[in-house]
Design a protein around this motif. Sequence first.
Motif, short mmCIF file in Angstrom:
data_model
loop_
_atom_site.label_atom_id
_atom_site.label_comp_id
_atom_site.label_asym_id
_atom_site.label_seq_id
_atom_site.Cartn_x
_atom_site.Cartn_y
_atom_site.Cartn_z
N UNK A 363 0.84 -1.19 0.03
CA UNK A 363 -0.11 -0.14 -0.15
C UNK A 363 0.84 1.15 0.03
N UNK A 364 1.76 1.49 -0.86
CA UNK A 364 2.64 2.30 -0.98
C UNK A 364 2.28 3.85 -0.95
N UNK A 365 0.91 3.93 -1.76
CA UNK A 365 0.47 4.97 -2.06
C UNK A 365 0.04 5.78 -0.59
N UNK A 366 -0.15 4.71 0.26
CA UNK A 366 -0.84 5.20 1.45
C UNK A 366 0.29 5.65 2.49
N UNK A 367 1.51 5.42 2.05
CA UNK A 367 2.63 6.05 3.11
C UNK A 367 2.47 7.46 3.33
N UNK A 368 2.25 8.21 2.47
CA UNK A 368 2.23 9.68 2.79
C UNK A 368 1.27 10.24 3.62
N UNK A 369 -0.16 9.60 3.35
CA UNK A 369 -1.20 9.93 4.43
C UNK A 369 -1.04 9.35 5.87
N UNK A 370 -0.54 8.20 6.08
CA UNK A 370 -0.06 7.60 7.03
C UNK A 370 1.09 8.31 7.83
N UNK A 371 2.20 9.04 6.92
CA UNK A 371 3.01 9.91 7.51
C UNK A 371 2.41 10.93 8.28
N UNK A 372 1.54 11.60 7.63
CA UNK A 372 0.70 12.83 8.27
C UNK A 372 0.28 12.44 9.47
N UNK A 393 11.06 15.74 3.76
CA UNK A 393 9.93 15.06 3.64
C UNK A 393 10.05 14.37 2.06
N UNK A 394 10.56 14.92 1.09
CA UNK A 394 10.63 14.29 -0.17
C UNK A 394 11.61 13.32 -0.10
N UNK A 395 12.85 13.26 0.58
CA UNK A 395 13.63 12.22 0.93
C UNK A 395 13.20 11.06 1.45
N UNK A 396 12.38 11.43 2.61
CA UNK A 396 11.95 10.21 3.11
C UNK A 396 10.93 9.36 2.47
N UNK A 397 10.03 10.32 1.83
CA UNK A 397 9.06 9.47 0.93
C UNK A 397 9.65 8.78 -0.35
N UNK A 398 10.85 9.27 -0.85
CA UNK A 398 11.39 8.70 -1.69
C UNK A 398 11.82 7.31 -1.58
N UNK A 415 5.30 4.03 12.29
CA UNK A 415 4.91 4.84 13.54
C UNK A 415 6.24 5.03 14.33
N UNK A 416 7.25 3.78 14.54
CA UNK A 416 8.45 4.21 15.03
C UNK A 416 9.28 4.94 14.63
N UNK A 417 9.42 4.87 13.41
CA UNK A 417 10.32 5.97 12.64
C UNK A 417 10.16 7.33 12.82
N UNK A 418 8.65 7.59 12.52
CA UNK A 418 8.28 9.11 12.85
C UNK A 418 8.68 9.57 14.15
#
Length: 532
Positions: A363-372, A393-398, A415-418
């Motif tokens: 579900x990689x397209x869901x990584x960004x909304x879950x990051x927020x 942010x761009x670096x982490x999402x890449x 969650x742990x990473x954030x």
Amino acid sequence: MKPLVVIGFLGSTLDAGKFGPTRWNKWRPSVAIAMHEDLRVDRFVLIHGKQHGRLADQVAADIASVSPETEVDRRLLGFDDPWEFEEVYGKLLDFARDYPFDPDKEDYLIHITTGTHVVQICLFLLTEARFLPGRLLQTQPGKRMDGNFPGRLSMIDLDLSRYDSLASRFAVQMAEGSSFLKSGIETRNTAFNGLIDEIEQVAGRSKAPILLTGPTGAGKSQLARRIFELKKLKHQVSGSFVEVNCATLRGDGAMSALFGHVRGAFTGAAAERAGLLRTADKGMLFLDEIGELGADEQAMILRAIEEKRFLPVGADKEVASDFQLIAGTNKDLSVAVANGTFRDDLLARLNLWTFALPGLADRREDIEPNLDYELDRFAEREGNRVTFNKEARDQFLKFANSPDAIWSGNFRDLAASVTRMATLSAEGRIRREMVDLEIAKLDRLWHAGKVEADDGLANLISAEKLEALDPFDRVQLAEVIRVSRDCKSMSEAGRTLFSSSRTRRKSANDADRLKKYLTRFGLNWAEVNAET
């Protein structure tokens, strides 16, 4: 019988009459409800606007005069425009959410004869959606139109399956339910969103067990709790949410923890224990990693699901618990059934509603909304709002969306990473150098200890089944295969593998024992030796 509560609007026209004895010459629906000899109303919740206070006083007094046992609970609820659907629905929804409904102790009738047509429609919709947990009540005058005759009434217990044509009216509410289950996260994965929509419908319409499958960290526990909260919001459960990890239940204590015990049931049982199933009465029980339950516990859980009754340890009298069940597992229970470690009848009972949650890597397209979402959770938890600068942010999402990010721990890893990055950002901004350090840390975590000697199992068993194997079973199976390949026949391999235990058996069929062991993993002798 349980107390009966009627909820209805004051009819500014239908309930009105001249303030004097002549008012009894007219049929007034709210007063007439209390006049029915075969309908005992214990409480009448009379909703009215500010401009109708005097009429509400008169109707409340008249209800008291014809039915002294009826308590009139006046509720002021005004509308700027009682014909405006959005306003009426919104205020009635707020009323439904705030009212202390208790369906286990009271019965409710929702009167839909009075009020504007918009009010009546909204009452219908909220009752059908179970925000108002009762039956609809319709009233009408009889052949005699004067106030000495209560007229006729009918009650409607809504059957959802009969109202499919109204599905479009619930589109907004269903979307809200799906968003609720996703904790408000604007997920983008089409398959996952469809899965949540289906779960929302099942949760609202069924009390049957739900089985959530998926890898560790995929969000089974959080979703189970959101299902419970949604059901509680709709007054479908009134008890508690009880969560237990079945992998932690071992030995004699497992039965006691689940089903409770009576005082003196065993050494150390100095006091009675209710057990988790009784604690979940009228609520929801979440059995995570249900595949780890022992055979005896599985049998008792099955009976408790089907009959809502079970026997505590040491008791000679059954107890009852009316709970709803959600089970979770990261294993393929059908394989466990084939291996003889899980009951097929229990799986059949759980398998009515099975939902497989995908891992984060799918579900990689869901990584960004879950990051927020995780940043918001950190701010709520710690009272400190932290954000990324654009480059970081761009670096982490890449990285997060690259093949190098395997997300073996799924959402727990994210969650742990954030949390790590946010905690170390003293200035409230996560910068590029901090992201670089976190990426290196994740890479070490994911690949530490992954370089293992080839045990030969990857060529025999699918990756999915191999992932589900416990390390103990994997080491044991690899040794069995190694010995089998060193031997010329199944009998020789069996004698080697069971060299100690075979001497204690009256008759030894070591080849058959080896055959049955390999079958547990979907293997046979020919397949094992074809690889040599």
